[in-house]
Design an enzyme around this catalytic site. Structure first.
Site, PDB file in Angstrom:
ATOM      1  N   ARG A 235       8.433  -3.694  -6.307  1.00 43.95           N
ATOM      2  CA  ARG A 235       8.978  -2.922  -5.188  1.00 43.95           C
ATOM      3  C   ARG A 235       9.664  -3.903  -4.242  1.00 43.95           C
ATOM      4  O   ARG A 235       9.207  -5.041  -4.078  1.00 43.95           O
ATOM      5  CB  ARG A 235       7.872  -2.174  -4.432  1.00 43.95           C
ATOM      6  CG  ARG A 235       7.384  -0.893  -5.107  1.00 43.95           C
ATOM      7  CD  ARG A 235       8.417   0.229  -5.079  1.00 43.95           C
ATOM      8  NE  ARG A 235       7.951   1.439  -5.736  1.00 43.95           N
ATOM      9  CZ  ARG A 235       8.145   1.740  -7.022  1.00 43.95           C
ATOM     10  NH1 ARG A 235       8.791   0.900  -7.808  1.00 43.95           N
ATOM     11  NH2 ARG A 235       7.707   2.869  -7.527  1.00 43.95           N
ATOM     12  N   GLU A 264      16.511  -0.372  -0.230  1.00 46.94           N
ATOM     13  CA  GLU A 264      17.288   0.295  -1.285  1.00 46.94           C
ATOM     14  C   GLU A 264      17.457   1.794  -1.054  1.00 46.94           C
ATOM     15  O   GLU A 264      18.374   2.410  -1.601  1.00 46.94           O
ATOM     16  CB  GLU A 264      16.640   0.066  -2.654  1.00 46.94           C
ATOM     17  CG  GLU A 264      15.309   0.794  -2.844  1.00 46.94           C
ATOM     18  CD  GLU A 264      14.732   0.602  -4.243  1.00 46.94           C
ATOM     19  OE1 GLU A 264      14.655  -0.545  -4.708  1.00 46.94           O
ATOM     20  OE2 GLU A 264      14.349   1.618  -4.867  1.00 46.94           O
ATOM     21  N   HIS A 296      17.445  -0.588  -9.442  1.00 52.79           N
ATOM     22  CA  HIS A 296      16.222   0.157  -9.774  1.00 52.79           C
ATOM     23  C   HIS A 296      16.395   0.947 -11.080  1.00 52.79           C
ATOM     24  O   HIS A 296      16.208   2.162 -11.105  1.00 52.79           O
ATOM     25  CB  HIS A 296      15.825   1.094  -8.618  1.00 52.79           C
ATOM     26  CG  HIS A 296      14.338   1.335  -8.588  1.00 52.79           C
ATOM     27  ND1 HIS A 296      13.606   1.361  -7.425  1.00 52.79           N
ATOM     28  CD2 HIS A 296      13.446   1.559  -9.584  1.00 52.79           C
ATOM     29  CE1 HIS A 296      12.333   1.595  -7.707  1.00 52.79           C
ATOM     30  NE2 HIS A 296      12.213   1.719  -9.011  1.00 52.79           N
TER      31      HIS A 296
HETATM   32  P1  NAI Z   1      -0.785  -1.045 -12.634  1.00 53.21           P
HETATM   33  O1  NAI Z   1      -1.530  -0.316 -11.587  1.00 53.21           O
HETATM   34  O2  NAI Z   1      -1.093  -0.796 -14.075  1.00 53.21           O
HETATM   35  O3  NAI Z   1      -0.927  -2.619 -12.403  1.00 53.21           O
HETATM   36  C1  NAI Z   1      -0.792  -3.241 -11.180  1.00 53.21           C
HETATM   37  C2  NAI Z   1      -1.614  -4.514 -11.199  1.00 53.21           C
HETATM   38  O4  NAI Z   1      -1.336  -5.242  -9.998  1.00 53.21           O
HETATM   39  C3  NAI Z   1      -3.118  -4.248 -11.251  1.00 53.21           C
HETATM   40  O5  NAI Z   1      -3.688  -4.971 -12.331  1.00 53.21           O
HETATM   41  C4  NAI Z   1      -3.603  -4.753  -9.901  1.00 53.21           C
HETATM   42  O6  NAI Z   1      -4.911  -5.307  -9.965  1.00 53.21           O
HETATM   43  C5  NAI Z   1      -2.563  -5.816  -9.599  1.00 53.21           C
HETATM   44  N1  NAI Z   1      -2.533  -6.185  -8.188  1.00 53.21           N
HETATM   45  C6  NAI Z   1      -2.740  -5.419  -7.087  1.00 53.21           C
HETATM   46  N2  NAI Z   1      -2.648  -6.159  -5.974  1.00 53.21           N
HETATM   47  C7  NAI Z   1      -2.376  -7.437  -6.379  1.00 53.21           C
HETATM   48  C8  NAI Z   1      -2.179  -8.656  -5.683  1.00 53.21           C
HETATM   49  N3  NAI Z   1      -2.248  -8.732  -4.357  1.00 53.21           N
HETATM   50  N4  NAI Z   1      -1.924  -9.762  -6.415  1.00 53.21           N
HETATM   51  C9  NAI Z   1      -1.867  -9.705  -7.765  1.00 53.21           C
HETATM   52  N5  NAI Z   1      -2.058  -8.565  -8.468  1.00 53.21           N
HETATM   53  C10 NAI Z   1      -2.293  -7.452  -7.776  1.00 53.21           C
HETATM   54  O7  NAI Z   1       0.753  -0.769 -12.323  1.00 53.21           O
HETATM   55  P2  NAI Z   1       1.987  -0.925 -13.312  1.00 53.21           P
HETATM   56  O8  NAI Z   1       2.184   0.324 -14.082  1.00 53.21           O
HETATM   57  O9  NAI Z   1       1.849  -2.212 -14.056  1.00 53.21           O
HETATM   58  O10 NAI Z   1       3.196  -1.005 -12.260  1.00 53.21           O
HETATM   59  C11 NAI Z   1       3.290  -2.073 -11.325  1.00 53.21           C
HETATM   60  C12 NAI Z   1       4.341  -1.742 -10.298  1.00 53.21           C
HETATM   61  O11 NAI Z   1       5.628  -1.757 -10.895  1.00 53.21           O
HETATM   62  C13 NAI Z   1       4.235  -0.308  -9.714  1.00 53.21           C
HETATM   63  O12 NAI Z   1       3.311  -0.248  -8.657  1.00 53.21           O
HETATM   64  C14 NAI Z   1       5.633  -0.050  -9.244  1.00 53.21           C
HETATM   65  O13 NAI Z   1       5.751  -0.436  -7.891  1.00 53.21           O
HETATM   66  C15 NAI Z   1       6.488  -0.960 -10.113  1.00 53.21           C
HETATM   67  N6  NAI Z   1       7.362  -0.189 -11.004  1.00 53.21           N
HETATM   68  C16 NAI Z   1       8.714  -0.435 -10.965  1.00 53.21           C
HETATM   69  C17 NAI Z   1       9.566   0.304 -11.768  1.00 53.21           C
HETATM   70  C18 NAI Z   1      11.044   0.043 -11.791  1.00 53.21           C
HETATM   71  O14 NAI Z   1      11.806   0.868 -12.337  1.00 53.21           O
HETATM   72  N7  NAI Z   1      11.534  -1.061 -11.240  1.00 53.21           N
HETATM   73  C19 NAI Z   1       9.061   1.373 -12.630  1.00 53.21           C
HETATM   74  C20 NAI Z   1       7.621   1.492 -12.647  1.00 53.21           C
HETATM   75  C21 NAI Z   1       6.833   0.750 -11.832  1.00 53.21           C
END
Ligand code: NAI
Length: 332
Positions: A235, A264, A296
């Site tokens: 993000r 954005e 994005h």
């Molecule tokens: P997820 O929930 O499976 O994984 C997120 C991970 O980040 C978790 O393992 C969590 O423990 C970790 N985390 C949380 N706070 C942290 C910190 N301070 N330091 C290090 N790790 C931390 O989520 P997923 O599916 O992997 O997605 C991650 C992010 O990707 C979403 O929250 C979203 O913002 C972004 N995203 C972007 C997209 C795009 O089109 N650019 C599309 C889908 C998601």
């Protein structure tokens, strides 16, 4: 047939949702408008509204939705940082999201950005089209043997880490939760300081939370390995863009790839090629030859769009049925 008003609807949403809806039978009303205080009336009291990453789902918007009779806010994305979850709970609105539609799509785009930026494909593409076959300024590095810090090894980050491991990178992971498969591969979990200090490439794949907002600020930029590549497909607000620009100007940051940008919401998902860009920070980013930006689009694969539509419609059914709502986002 329960009605769903789909805000910020693009052509690819209309296609994906209409196909999936043949199995669900909702009454879909597609709206070009972004959901925000000025447009919330367009929800028209529909039992469910469907929104995307830059719709404004603030307390006033939720209050207006609830007052008109809406019961469900269905996010057609994974992240939910744009929703005031406490207000939704207070108002009895159920918020659902799509936790995993295709983590591969985002992970593969992350890798595409890393590969393209490292080998300056964005510059090479333009040069060759212009009849300029010089190679100066296109020197990359072998990724094999380089150290990559993956911040967040959830669904997406774990795949990013595995892809990089296959490229024979040394992967440092930062996440309070340790993924056993990654540990088995030899991925090392470290704290953010060590990842910043040792990584040739840092990729951000964690969610935006109060804790991770501006995770990469001026101090973090200073602590990065000089000349490192920074990649953000998480993000926009995970990075302080001004600090990153200062880092690029001083050479402390070697290159930057972004699929997301803090401001954005007023830029992306719309053709603005006839407009004058009035975001000076973004305009400055565009001047660097070592910055590669996509708007994005990391999620944008056919498989992901189909999965997003299918899960979103099933989520809405589960909420409106009152059966067993699935993929509900809880506050806190
Ligand atoms: P997820 O929930 O499976 O994984 C997120 C991970 O980040 C978790 O393992 C969590 O423990 C970790 N985390 C949380 N706070 C942290 C910190 N301070 N330091 C290090 N790790 C931390 O989520 P997923 O599916 O992997 O997605 C991650 C992010 O990707 C979403 O929250 C979203 O913002 C972004 N995203 C972007 C997209 C795009 O089109 N650019 C599309 C889908 C998601």
């Amino acid at each position: 047939m329960p009605e769903i008003r789909v805000f910020s609807a693009k052509n690819y949403d209309r296609v994906g949702f209409s196909e999936a809806n043949e199995r669900h039978g909702h009454d879909l009303v597609f709206l070009d408008a972004r959901l925000e205080p000025a447009t919330v009336e367009l929800a028209g009291g529909a039992p469910a509204v469907c929104v995307f990453v830059n719709d404004v789902v603030s307390a006033p918007v939720l209050e207006a939705l609830a007052a008109a009779g809406t019961r469900c806010v269905a996010l057609r994305c994974a992240g939910y940082n744009n929703v005031d979850l406490a207000a939704a709970e207070r108002l009895g609105l159920t918020v659902v999201h799509v936790p995993a539609y295709s983590p591969n799509a985002v992970a593969e785009h992350t890798l595409a950005l890393i590969l393209a930026l490292n080998r300056r494909i964005h510059r090479a593409y333009n040069r060759v089209r212009d009849g300029n076959f010089a190679l100066d300024g296109l020197v990359g590095v072998d990724l094999a043997g380089k150290t990559v810090g993956v911040v967040g090894t959830g669904r997406i980050g774990a795949i990013v880490a595995r892809l990089l491991w296959h490229l024979r990178c040394h992967v440092l992971a930062v996440d309070p939760y340790h993924d056993q498969h990654l540990l088995d591969l030899g991925v090392e979990y470290v704290d953010i300081d060590r990842a910043l200090a040792e990584s040739d490439i840092i990729t951000l794949n964690c969610p935006l939370t109060p804790e991770t907002r501006h995770l990469i600020d001026a101090d973090a930029v200073r602590r990065m390995r000089r000349g490192a590549m920074l990649v953000n497909t998480g993000r926009g607000a995970l990075v302080d863009t001004s600090a990153v620009i200062d880092g690029l100007k001083s050479g402390q940051i070697g290159s930057v790839a972004l699929d997301v940008y803090e401001e954005e919401a007023d830029l992306f998902f719309v053709d603005r090629s006839d407009e004058i860009l009035d975001d000076d920070v973004f305009a400055r980013l565009l001047t660097f030859h070592n910055v590669l930006i996509t708007a994005h689009q990391a999620f944008l694969t056919r498989e992901a769009l189909a999965a997003i539509a299918e899960t979103t419609l099933a989520n809405v059914t589960s909420v409106l049925d009152g059966s067993d709502p699935v993929n509900v986002v809880q506050p806190g």
